[in-house]
Write a protein that holds these residues in place. Structure first.
Motif, PDB file in Angstrom:
ATOM      1  N   PRO A  34     -11.231 -12.115  17.550  1.00 45.54           N
ATOM      2  CA  PRO A  34      -9.866 -12.088  16.863  1.00 45.54           C
ATOM      3  C   PRO A  34      -9.158 -13.488  16.906  1.00 45.54           C
ATOM      4  CG  PRO A  34      -9.887 -10.892  19.038  1.00 45.54           C
ATOM      5  CD  PRO A  34     -11.275 -11.205  18.630  1.00 45.54           C
ATOM      6  N   SER A  35      -8.365 -13.558  16.064  1.00 44.67           N
ATOM      7  CA  SER A  35      -7.307 -14.825  16.071  1.00 44.67           C
ATOM      8  C   SER A  35      -6.513 -15.075  17.425  1.00 44.67           C
ATOM      9  CB  SER A  35      -6.325 -14.898  14.773  1.00 44.67           C
ATOM     10  OG  SER A  35      -5.770 -13.720  14.765  1.00 44.67           O
ATOM     11  N   SER A  36      -6.046 -13.895  17.967  1.00 45.09           N
ATOM     12  CA  SER A  36      -5.464 -13.739  19.145  1.00 45.09           C
ATOM     13  C   SER A  36      -5.911 -14.340  20.341  1.00 45.09           C
ATOM     14  CB  SER A  36      -4.873 -12.509  19.718  1.00 45.09           C
ATOM     15  OG  SER A  36      -6.161 -11.838  19.828  1.00 45.09           O
ATOM     16  N   ILE A  37      -7.361 -14.139  20.113  1.00 40.11           N
ATOM     17  CA  ILE A  37      -8.148 -14.974  21.403  1.00 40.11           C
ATOM     18  C   ILE A  37      -8.121 -16.450  21.290  1.00 40.11           C
ATOM     19  CG2 ILE A  37     -10.353 -14.985  22.428  1.00 40.11           C
ATOM     20  CD1 ILE A  37     -10.735 -12.202  22.253  1.00 40.11           C
ATOM     21  N   TYR A  38      -8.302 -16.836  19.889  1.00 43.94           N
ATOM     22  CA  TYR A  38      -8.395 -18.262  19.598  1.00 43.94           C
ATOM     23  C   TYR A  38      -7.233 -18.767  20.127  1.00 43.94           C
ATOM     24  CZ  TYR A  38      -8.269 -22.597  16.725  1.00 43.94           C
ATOM     25  OH  TYR A  38      -8.166 -23.537  16.131  1.00 43.94           O
ATOM     26  N   GLN A  39      -6.062 -18.252  19.865  1.00 47.54           N
ATOM     27  CA  GLN A  39      -4.559 -18.870  19.985  1.00 47.54           C
ATOM     28  C   GLN A  39      -4.141 -18.948  21.508  1.00 47.54           C
ATOM     29  OE1 GLN A  39      -3.074 -20.473  17.998  1.00 47.54           O
ATOM     30  NE2 GLN A  39      -4.029 -19.969  16.099  1.00 47.54           N
ATOM     31  N   LYS A  40      -4.627 -17.928  22.199  1.00 47.27           N
ATOM     32  CA  LYS A  40      -4.195 -17.638  23.773  1.00 47.27           C
ATOM     33  C   LYS A  40      -4.859 -17.989  24.745  1.00 47.27           C
ATOM     34  CE  LYS A  40      -0.713 -14.213  21.915  1.00 47.27           C
ATOM     35  NZ  LYS A  40      -0.355 -12.605  21.980  1.00 47.27           N
ATOM     36  N   GLU A  41      -6.309 -17.789  24.604  1.00 48.64           N
ATOM     37  CA  GLU A  41      -7.216 -17.721  25.679  1.00 48.64           C
ATOM     38  C   GLU A  41      -8.112 -19.092  25.428  1.00 48.64           C
ATOM     39  OE1 GLU A  41      -9.640 -14.332  26.089  1.00 48.64           O
ATOM     40  OE2 GLU A  41      -7.904 -12.731  25.782  1.00 48.64           O
ATOM     41  N   PHE A  42      -8.362 -19.641  24.153  1.00 44.13           N
ATOM     42  CA  PHE A  42      -9.314 -20.720  24.236  1.00 44.13           C
ATOM     43  C   PHE A  42      -8.564 -21.983  24.834  1.00 44.13           C
ATOM     44  CE2 PHE A  42     -12.548 -19.531  20.809  1.00 44.13           C
ATOM     45  CZ  PHE A  42     -12.977 -18.473  21.575  1.00 44.13           C
ATOM     46  N   LEU A  43      -9.152 -22.974  25.607  1.00 49.52           N
ATOM     47  CA  LEU A  43      -8.434 -24.204  25.970  1.00 49.52           C
ATOM     48  C   LEU A  43      -8.102 -25.150  24.483  1.00 49.52           C
ATOM     49  CD1 LEU A  43     -10.143 -25.005  29.064  1.00 49.52           C
ATOM     50  CD2 LEU A  43      -8.172 -24.128  29.044  1.00 49.52           C
ATOM     51  N   GLU A  44      -7.082 -25.821  24.641  1.00 49.80           N
ATOM     52  CA  GLU A  44      -6.933 -26.719  23.475  1.00 49.80           C
ATOM     53  C   GLU A  44      -8.044 -27.634  23.187  1.00 49.80           C
ATOM     54  OE1 GLU A  44      -3.409 -29.862  21.746  1.00 49.80           O
ATOM     55  OE2 GLU A  44      -3.063 -28.622  23.755  1.00 49.80           O
ATOM     56  N   ALA A  45      -8.627 -28.277  24.337  1.00 47.60           N
ATOM     57  CA  ALA A  45      -9.672 -29.271  24.349  1.00 47.60           C
ATOM     58  C   ALA A  45     -10.633 -28.989  25.351  1.00 47.60           C
ATOM     59  CB  ALA A  45      -9.020 -30.723  24.283  1.00 47.60           C
ATOM     60  N   THR A  46     -11.880 -29.574  24.966  1.00 44.91           N
ATOM     61  CA  THR A  46     -12.989 -29.285  26.032  1.00 44.91           C
ATOM     62  C   THR A  46     -12.481 -30.256  27.401  1.00 44.91           C
ATOM     63  OG1 THR A  46     -14.344 -29.045  24.167  1.00 44.91           O
ATOM     64  CG2 THR A  46     -15.418 -29.569  26.086  1.00 44.91           C
ATOM     65  N   ILE A  47     -12.893 -29.696  28.383  1.00 47.87           N
ATOM     66  CA  ILE A  47     -12.959 -30.310  29.721  1.00 47.87           C
ATOM     67  C   ILE A  47     -13.589 -31.633  29.675  1.00 47.87           C
ATOM     68  CG2 ILE A  47     -13.016 -30.196  32.242  1.00 47.87           C
ATOM     69  CD1 ILE A  47     -12.643 -27.249  32.096  1.00 47.87           C
ATOM     70  N   PRO A  48     -13.220 -32.800  30.017  1.00 44.80           N
ATOM     71  CA  PRO A  48     -13.831 -34.067  30.035  1.00 44.80           C
ATOM     72  C   PRO A  48     -15.155 -34.059  30.882  1.00 44.80           C
ATOM     73  CG  PRO A  48     -11.519 -34.444  29.897  1.00 44.80           C
ATOM     74  CD  PRO A  48     -11.776 -33.123  30.069  1.00 44.80           C
ATOM     75  N   GLU A  49     -16.228 -34.579  30.594  1.00 45.55           N
ATOM     76  CA  GLU A  49     -17.522 -34.639  31.289  1.00 45.55           C
ATOM     77  C   GLU A  49     -17.185 -35.228  32.604  1.00 45.55           C
ATOM     78  OE1 GLU A  49     -22.343 -35.602  31.090  1.00 45.55           O
ATOM     79  OE2 GLU A  49     -21.075 -36.377  29.408  1.00 45.55           O
ATOM     80  N   ILE A  50     -16.288 -36.298  32.687  1.00 45.41           N
ATOM     81  CA  ILE A  50     -16.132 -36.926  33.986  1.00 45.41           C
ATOM     82  C   ILE A  50     -15.582 -35.985  34.908  1.00 45.41           C
ATOM     83  CG2 ILE A  50     -13.550 -37.628  33.512  1.00 45.41           C
ATOM     84  CD1 ILE A  50     -14.620 -40.335  34.832  1.00 45.41           C
ATOM     85  N   GLN A  51     -14.859 -34.768  34.618  1.00 41.33           N
ATOM     86  CA  GLN A  51     -14.352 -34.064  35.511  1.00 41.33           C
ATOM     87  C   GLN A  51     -15.063 -32.721  35.605  1.00 41.33           C
ATOM     88  OE1 GLN A  51     -10.695 -32.621  33.668  1.00 41.33           O
ATOM     89  NE2 GLN A  51      -9.786 -34.772  33.679  1.00 41.33           N
ATOM     90  N   ARG A  52     -16.669 -32.825  35.274  1.00 41.34           N
ATOM     91  CA  ARG A  52     -17.474 -31.797  35.481  1.00 41.34           C
ATOM     92  C   ARG A  52     -18.838 -32.259  36.127  1.00 41.34           C
ATOM     93  NH1 ARG A  52     -19.517 -30.349  30.812  1.00 41.34           N
ATOM     94  NH2 ARG A  52     -18.400 -31.861  29.263  1.00 41.34           N
ATOM     95  N   THR A  53     -19.126 -33.536  36.292  1.00 48.40           N
ATOM     96  CA  THR A  53     -20.182 -34.114  36.840  1.00 48.40           C
ATOM     97  C   THR A  53     -19.986 -34.790  38.207  1.00 48.40           C
ATOM     98  OG1 THR A  53     -19.997 -36.039  35.368  1.00 48.40           O
ATOM     99  CG2 THR A  53     -21.142 -34.142  34.614  1.00 48.40           C
ATOM    100  N   SER A  54     -21.105 -35.333  38.552  1.00 52.31           N
ATOM    101  CA  SER A  54     -21.291 -35.999  39.564  1.00 52.31           C
ATOM    102  C   SER A  54     -20.554 -37.288  39.335  1.00 52.31           C
ATOM    103  CB  SER A  54     -22.624 -36.046  40.475  1.00 52.31           C
ATOM    104  OG  SER A  54     -22.448 -37.063  41.311  1.00 52.31           O
ATOM    105  N   LEU A  55     -19.898 -38.122  40.220  1.00 52.97           N
ATOM    106  CA  LEU A  55     -19.432 -39.496  40.056  1.00 52.97           C
ATOM    107  C   LEU A  55     -19.809 -40.513  40.822  1.00 52.97           C
ATOM    108  CD1 LEU A  55     -15.400 -38.238  39.657  1.00 52.97           C
ATOM    109  CD2 LEU A  55     -17.118 -38.675  38.019  1.00 52.97           C
ATOM    110  N   ALA A  56     -21.167 -40.174  41.500  1.00 54.91           N
ATOM    111  CA  ALA A  56     -21.563 -41.434  42.456  1.00 54.91           C
ATOM    112  C   ALA A  56     -22.054 -42.593  41.768  1.00 54.91           C
ATOM    113  CB  ALA A  56     -22.802 -40.684  43.175  1.00 54.91           C
ATOM    114  N   GLY A  57     -22.662 -42.307  40.499  1.00 50.64           N
ATOM    115  CA  GLY A  57     -23.053 -43.463  39.536  1.00 50.64           C
ATOM    116  C   GLY A  57     -21.861 -44.274  39.021  1.00 50.64           C
ATOM    117  N   SER A  58     -20.951 -43.271  38.648  1.00 53.23           N
ATOM    118  CA  SER A  58     -19.868 -44.172  38.063  1.00 53.23           C
ATOM    119  C   SER A  58     -18.846 -44.934  39.174  1.00 53.23           C
ATOM    120  CB  SER A  58     -18.463 -43.156  37.388  1.00 53.23           C
ATOM    121  OG  SER A  58     -19.183 -42.540  36.560  1.00 53.23           O
TER     122      SER A  58
END
Length: 386
Positions: A34-58
């Protein structure tokens, strides 16, 4: 820890998927929520990969830029990762000798930064080069990079089971040794694709690991102290314990150690935040005559399915682990972060009157004052011309 979680998409992803319909010809997008889930539950943008992976290489790349003022924990990232992820990356690099106690990159770290590999695999290759088992380590690094997995055999007949049993068993030392033995057996079969099919191995993955190995061999050739091709190893005396390779893996994966519990074969990880883990059921690591697994092991990755598991495990000796444990005792995360502030904080103390600034602080303040004065003079000069 790597975990495969089922999560909701973001609104940006939903809009992108809807944009596929009608891109090349008229189309419609049907959304099964339903559109209510789209509006209220979905994040506005995807979490960036730098915040989801190991940072040892970076972090290793930032350390290799020869910019002493970079403070990793205070660096202005476009999408700042969590402080915990940055601290974990600094700990990893310190334990594998990529940076020293003050956070400065070492000669080993500079070599690691030049290799297109995960820092742990890069450190393993450099240590293997010193120990004289570079050819073996190159094979292991290539197969791990290609993520070779055994196919599930559909046939349940005895012939299928017999072929599966022909695969090497790692001599009981673990999965890294088994992967090495599998690749060397394929090499002896002249890289025949039918050999892979007969042993339930993915032909595409094995070919990819061969290409990766050739590329790594060319890259590391300038620092190699011995032969890197497999043909040169055929005439050498075999090492039944794979002692040099396992020691190189212990140094390279010093940040991914686990210690066995006293009364059973469960493990707990060694480091800042320990957790209980188990050896993955697919592992070929074997126990002693009493069924006990090695006291210390290194693992390639942690995965979380029904419970936390260590995947691709290799047994190591306690004498190799002691230097790593000593480094853990004197680890100081603020010094590892680097930057000018860290250099000032950890300079030798000087005798001074209470309230008087240190020489370094006074020099820094004097430099700031001179820049302000120069800017003021330029402004007044421009104003006088008008």
């Amino acid at each position: 820890m790597y975990s495969l979680d089922v999560v909701e998409i973001s609104r940006v992803q939903a809009d992108q998927r809807a944009g596929r319909a009608g891109r090349t010809r008229p189309g419609k997008c049907y959304r099964l929520y339903p559109s209510s889930i789209y509006q209220k539950e979905f994040l506005e943008a995807t979490i960036p990969e730098i915040q989801r992976t190991s940072l040892a290489g970076s972090v290793l790349y930032l350390k290799s830029l020869n910019l002493p003022d970079i403070d990793i924990l205070k660096f202005d990232f476009l999408d700042p990762p969590s402080r915990e992820s940055l601290e974990d990356a600094l700990r990893q690099l310190y334990l594998i000798d990529a940076i020293d106690e003050s956070g400065q990159i070492t000669d080993v770290g500079r070599l690691m930064a030049e290799l297109p590999l995960d820092p742990s695999l890069s450190r393993t290759l450099i240590e293997a080069n010193e120990l004289g088992c570079l050819s073996q380590a190159l094979t292991v690094a290539a197969v791990l990079s290609a993520e070779i997995t055994l196919r599930q055999t559909r046939s349940k007949d005895m012939e299928g089971k017999r072929k599966r049993q022909e695969l090497p068993d790692g001599s009981g030392w673990g999965d890294h040794v088994q992967l090495l033995q599998i690749f060397e057996s394929w090499d002896q079969a002249d890289y025949d694709p039918r050999w892979c099919s007969d042993h339930d191995l993915q032909v595409r993955g094995m070919k990819f690991s061969k290409d990766v190995r050739n590329q790594l061999s060319q890259i590391i050739q300038k620092i190699a102290k011995g032969p890197t091709d497999l043909q040169a190893r055929r005439g050498q005396k075999s090492d039944p314990d794979y002692r040099k390779l396992r020691r190189a893996l212990c140094v390279g994966y010093g940040n991914q150690l686990a210690e066995r519990m006293i009364h059973h074969n469960g493990y707990h990880t060694v480091g800042y935040r320990t957790q209980l883990v188990q050896v993955h059921p697919s592992s070929v690591l074997e126990g002693d005559e009493y069924g006990k697994l090695p006291v210390y092991v290194v693992y390639h990755e942690l995965i979380n399915t029904t419970r936390p598991f260590m995947r691709n495990v290799c047994g190591v000796e306690q004498t190799w682990v002691k230097p790593i444990l000593k480094k853990l005792e004197k680890l100081n995360i603020n010094k590892l972060s680097g930057g000018s502030s860290a250099l000032i904080d950890y300079e030798p103390l000087e005798e001074k009157q209470p309230g008087s600034p240190t020489k370094a602080a006074a020099a820094k303040q004097s430099d700031v004052d001179s820049k302000i004065q120069a800017a003021r003079e330029r402004y007044l000069a421009r104003k006088g011309k008008k």
